[in-house]
Scaffold this motif. Structure first.
Motif, PDB file in Angstrom:
ATOM      1  N   VAL A  94       0.771  -0.887   0.224  1.00  0.00           N
ATOM      2  CA  VAL A  94       0.239   0.270   0.183  1.00  0.00           C
ATOM      3  C   VAL A  94       0.669   0.680  -0.293  1.00  0.00           C
ATOM      4  O   VAL A  94       0.820   1.833  -1.027  1.00  0.00           O
ATOM      5  CB  VAL A  94      -0.720  -0.173   1.072  1.00  0.00           C
ATOM      6  N   LEU A  95       2.113   1.284   1.272  1.00  0.00           N
ATOM      7  CA  LEU A  95       2.575   2.601   0.501  1.00  0.00           C
ATOM      8  C   LEU A  95       3.155   2.439  -0.371  1.00  0.00           C
ATOM      9  O   LEU A  95       3.255   3.894  -1.179  1.00  0.00           O
ATOM     10  CB  LEU A  95       4.272   2.273   1.979  1.00  0.00           C
ATOM     11  N   GLU A  96       3.988   1.827  -0.930  1.00  0.00           N
ATOM     12  CA  GLU A  96       4.566   1.770  -3.047  1.00  0.00           C
ATOM     13  C   GLU A  96       3.433   2.060  -3.235  1.00  0.00           C
ATOM     14  O   GLU A  96       4.008   3.281  -4.317  1.00  0.00           O
ATOM     15  CB  GLU A  96       4.874   0.498  -2.574  1.00  0.00           C
ATOM     16  N   ALA A  97       2.329   1.537  -3.542  1.00  0.00           N
ATOM     17  CA  ALA A  97       1.166   1.777  -4.369  1.00  0.00           C
ATOM     18  C   ALA A  97       1.047   3.683  -4.016  1.00  0.00           C
ATOM     19  O   ALA A  97       0.382   4.846  -5.278  1.00  0.00           O
ATOM     20  CB  ALA A  97       0.054   1.365  -4.208  1.00  0.00           C
ATOM     21  N   PHE A  98       0.564   4.326  -2.798  1.00  0.00           N
ATOM     22  CA  PHE A  98       0.477   5.677  -2.545  1.00  0.00           C
ATOM     23  C   PHE A  98       1.294   6.022  -3.055  1.00  0.00           C
ATOM     24  O   PHE A  98       0.886   7.735  -3.580  1.00  0.00           O
ATOM     25  CB  PHE A  98      -0.077   5.575  -1.488  1.00  0.00           C
ATOM     26  N   ASP A  99       2.646   6.309  -3.004  1.00  0.00           N
ATOM     27  CA  ASP A  99       3.939   6.705  -3.610  1.00  0.00           C
ATOM     28  C   ASP A  99       3.783   7.216  -4.820  1.00  0.00           C
ATOM     29  O   ASP A  99       4.551   8.019  -5.768  1.00  0.00           O
ATOM     30  CB  ASP A  99       5.262   5.919  -3.173  1.00  0.00           C
ATOM     31  N   HIS A 100       3.009   6.153  -5.703  1.00  0.00           N
ATOM     32  CA  HIS A 100       3.422   6.441  -6.867  1.00  0.00           C
ATOM     33  C   HIS A 100       1.610   6.042  -7.568  1.00  0.00           C
ATOM     34  O   HIS A 100       1.583   6.292  -8.794  1.00  0.00           O
ATOM     35  CB  HIS A 100       3.161   4.760  -7.727  1.00  0.00           C
TER      36      HIS A 100
END
Length: 195
Positions: A94-100
């Protein structure tokens, strides 16, 4: 649509779990959805959609407008692993997706889109947790009114809404694919899983 509630005592336990695992209630609920749909689908590769505020850039913070963007959260769900391990993986994803999340979803799926089905995912998971106090207008009574929904945008949308310590939940579903009894059973399975 099928509505049910995650009771306040269970919500408190889930919130404590989130805090203990250094994550959020959203990630706990998303992980539970991953497990639920992995069991229903009989597969370990689960892609769920969600939305972000779309206001990650500072110059957008004070602008008026609708900046929501759709992101895909893709997880490998090993049902033999402890929930805490799955939760840690989902948190990282989720953190990675929200970073992009600044990449517009339409641009992401534009290349080879089949208009007869949803691209990349069939299930949307949402958590509405913003404080939504009704406005106070002198001389007027203000009430929240549920708008009718005539069609489901996805095969299933799971919408969680924090209210008074509990989590009100709505399963919106495509009636061409699911009947009411199946969705009611799915809701009961979700509550059992969370308990």
């Amino acid at each position: 649509m099928h509505e049910f509630a995650i009771p306040a005592d269970l919500t408190a336990k889930l919130t404590t779990l989130a805090r203990d695992q250094n994550t959020t209630l959203f990630n706990v609920l998303l992980t539970a959805c991953d497990v639920l749909f992995a069991r229903y689908a009989g597969q370990d590769d689960i892609a769920l959609g969600t939305v972000t505020s779309g206001r990650g850039r500072e110059e957008l913070h004070r602008l008026v407008g609708f900046f929501v963007n759709t992101v895909v959260i893709r997880s490998t769900v090993d049902l033999e692993r402890p929930f805490a391990g799955l939760l840690a993986d989902v948190r990282d994803t989720v953190l990675e997706a929200f970073d992009h999340d600044d990449v517009p979803f339409d641009r992401l799926v534009k290349a080879e889109r089949d208009m007869s089905r949803n691209p990349l995912f069939d299930v949307m998971v949402l958590l509405q947790n913003a404080d939504r106090a009704l406005p106070d207008f002198p001389g007027l009574t203000v009430a929240e009114v549920a708008l009718p929904r005539w069609a489901s945008n996805f095969d299933i949308t799971v919408e969680f809404r924090e209210r008074e310590g509990a989590v009100a939940t709505v399963l919106e579903y495509n009636t061409d694919l699911f009947d009411r009894a199946t969705i009611q059973r799915m809701a009961q399975h979700a509550l059992t899983l969370l308990g």
